[in-house]
Design a protein around this motif. Structure first.
Motif, mmCIF file in Angstrom:
data_model
loop_
_atom_site.group_PDB
_atom_site.id
_atom_site.type_symbol
_atom_site.label_atom_id
_atom_site.label_comp_id
_atom_site.label_asym_id
_atom_site.label_seq_id
_atom_site.Cartn_x
_atom_site.Cartn_y
_atom_site.Cartn_z
ATOM 1 N N ASN A 110 -2.010 -31.965 -8.818
ATOM 2 C CA ASN A 110 -3.282 -32.651 -8.646
ATOM 3 C C ASN A 110 -4.445 -31.975 -9.367
ATOM 4 N N TYR A 111 -4.326 -30.670 -9.558
ATOM 5 C CA TYR A 111 -5.439 -29.911 -10.114
ATOM 6 C C TYR A 111 -4.961 -29.093 -11.305
ATOM 7 N N TRP A 112 -5.820 -29.026 -12.325
ATOM 8 C CA TRP A 112 -5.467 -28.365 -13.571
ATOM 9 C C TRP A 112 -6.598 -27.455 -14.031
ATOM 10 N N GLY A 113 -6.207 -26.350 -14.672
ATOM 11 C CA GLY A 113 -7.185 -25.505 -15.316
ATOM 12 C C GLY A 113 -7.507 -26.024 -16.703
ATOM 13 N N GLN A 114 -8.390 -25.320 -17.386
ATOM 14 C CA GLN A 114 -8.843 -25.763 -18.705
ATOM 15 C C GLN A 114 -7.930 -25.281 -19.827
ATOM 16 N N GLY A 115 -7.060 -24.354 -19.523
ATOM 17 C CA GLY A 115 -6.096 -23.879 -20.509
ATOM 18 C C GLY A 115 -6.526 -22.593 -21.190
ATOM 19 N N THR A 116 -5.547 -21.838 -21.652
ATOM 20 C CA THR A 116 -5.794 -20.618 -22.423
ATOM 21 C C THR A 116 -4.818 -20.588 -23.595
ATOM 22 N N GLN A 117 -5.338 -20.227 -24.765
ATOM 23 C CA GLN A 117 -4.521 -20.273 -25.981
ATOM 24 C C GLN A 117 -3.652 -19.026 -26.098
ATOM 25 N N VAL A 118 -2.387 -19.247 -26.383
ATOM 26 C CA VAL A 118 -1.458 -18.170 -26.703
ATOM 27 C C VAL A 118 -0.930 -18.423 -28.104
#
Length: 122
Positions: A110-118
Motif C-alpha cells: 500500500n505504501y512506497w518510498g521514493q526510491g534510491t539509485q544503485v
C-alpha cells in the motif's frame, strides 16, 4: 499513512556491497510486512525481497538469493537490504514498500518510498 524514506544507494564496482535502509514514519511499523523492489531503465518494476512483520519469514527472488539479505529492526522502524557480490545487472532504482502481507506482488503493498539509485559498474 505510512511514509517511507530509502537511503544508502550509490555507485559501487562489481563484486562490491551496499546496504540500503528504509525508515518508516509509522509507529505501528511492526504491523506491516515490508518488501524491496527495483526498476531498471526501460524495464518493469520487479520483486527483490520481502520480510514478514516479525522478521521471522523472508523470501527472495531467484536473481538475488544468496547475495542479498533483508532484515528489519522494529525498534527503529527500519528495514534493511544488505547487497553483496553486486553485479552490473543489479543497477536500478530500489524501492521499499509496506503492506499487510509479505508478498512478491507489488499490488499487495500500500505504501512506497521514493526510491534510491544503485549503480554497479563493471
Amino acid at each position: 499513512q505510512v511514509q517511507l524514506v530509502e537511503s544508502g544507494g550509490g555507485l559501487v564496482q562489481a563484486g562490491g556491497s551496499l546496504r540500503l535502509s528504509c525508515a518508516a514514519s509509522e509507529r505501528t511499523f511492526n504491523n506491516y510486512a515490508m518488501g524491496w523492489f527495483r526498476q531498471a531503465p526501460k524495464k518493469e518494476r520487479e520483486f527483490v525481497a520481502t520480510i514478514s512483520w516479525s522478521g521471522g519469514s523472508t523470501y527472495y527472488s531467484d536473481s538475488v538469493k544468496g547475495r542479498f539479505t533483508i532484515s528489519r529492526d522494529n525498534a527503529k522502524n527500519t528495514v534493511y537490504l544488505q547487497m553483496n557480490s553486486l553485479k552490473p545487472e543489479d543497477t536500478a532504482v530500489y524501492y521499499c514498500a509496506a503492506g499487510r502481507w509479505s508478498n512478491d506482488d507489488s499490488k499487495a503493498y500500500n505504501y512506497w518510498g521514493q526510491g534510491t539509485q544503485v549503480t554497479v559498474s563493471s
